[in-house]
Design an enzyme around this catalytic site. Structure first.
Site, mmCIF file in Angstrom:
data_model
loop_
_atom_site.group_PDB
_atom_site.id
_atom_site.type_symbol
_atom_site.label_atom_id
_atom_site.label_comp_id
_atom_site.label_asym_id
_atom_site.label_seq_id
_atom_site.Cartn_x
_atom_site.Cartn_y
_atom_site.Cartn_z
ATOM 1 N N ASP A 147 0.947 -1.162 -0.135
ATOM 2 C CA ASP A 147 -0.331 -0.320 -0.178
ATOM 3 C C ASP A 147 1.343 1.502 -0.240
ATOM 4 O OD1 ASP A 147 -1.741 -1.828 -0.304
ATOM 5 O OD2 ASP A 147 -2.263 -1.225 2.380
ATOM 6 N N ASP A 161 -7.372 -1.308 -4.670
ATOM 7 C CA ASP A 161 -8.332 -0.875 -3.722
ATOM 8 C C ASP A 161 -9.207 0.067 -4.577
ATOM 9 O OD1 ASP A 161 -7.190 -2.029 -1.660
ATOM 10 O OD2 ASP A 161 -6.010 -0.403 -0.676
#
Length: 199
Positions: A147, A161
């Site tokens: 991330d 995402d």
């Protein structure tokens, strides 16, 4: 004009409006290809941006992009969104695998372009996340997701995402509009039978 024809015409009633024509959907066999192509674009884009993040960013160090609203910060997430369930990586791996299988099945059957786009976004995001879980460190099935897109102090995510969130939003919108995954058209509709006319 004769009296008979004049009396047959009924004056319009004030406030009456013509009924809106029903919204039609188009059936297309190209929809699965759109879903698959969209999923592929999501997977490639997500993995390339993760490679860039790992090669260019220092883990844990935040670089502001739009002040506190948006930044770049590399982390490795063993759990789900907001790092929920960090100690249950295997559960997320299995759940993601089930989601990918379901996404493939629906993407193969879809015949609506709008639904194909939504399914492709979700399928691509789930597939690239599954790849991270299976192939990244520390071990097979328990890999940590890369991330690097930081939103305020709320959470840090990635391109996959974003694709999943947009796809899910389209899913809800299409459902609310009554749009179906497999619209009926001339190829699939039952033939209209006219009384007294032989087929």
């Amino acid at each position: 004009m004769s009296e008979q024809s004049a009396t047959d015409e009924s004056p319009p009633v004030a406030g009456d409006a013509p009924a809106p024509a029903p919204r039609t959907q188009r059936w297309t066999r190209r929809a699965p290809w759109l879903a698959g192509g969209t999923a592929l674009v999501v997977v490639v884009t997500d993995q390339l941006t993760k490679l860039w993040a790992e090669s260019s960013l220092t883990r844990g160090e935040r670089t502001p992009v739009l002040g506190d609203a948006l930044g770049i910060q590399l982390i490795y997430n063993p759990g789900a969104a907001l790092s929920i369930g960090a100690g249950s990586t295997w559960i997320f791996t299995i759940a993601t695998a089930i989601g990918v299988v379901a996404g493939l099945w629906y993407s193969w059957r879809v015949r609506s372009l709008a639904w194909a786009l939504a399914l492709g976004l979700i399928l691509g995001g789930a597939t690239t996340h599954l790849g991270d879980r299976l192939l990244r460190e520390p071990s097979f099935g328990q890999g940590h997701v890369v991330d690097f897109i930081a939103y305020f102090d709320w959470f840090i995510g990635n391109v996959a995402d974003i694709a999943i969130v947009v796809g899910a939003g389209m899913f809800l919108l299409l459902t609310a509009l009554g749009t179906t995954m497999r619209p009926e058209d001339a190829e699939t509709a039952e033939p209209t039978v006219v009384p007294g006319v032989e087929r």
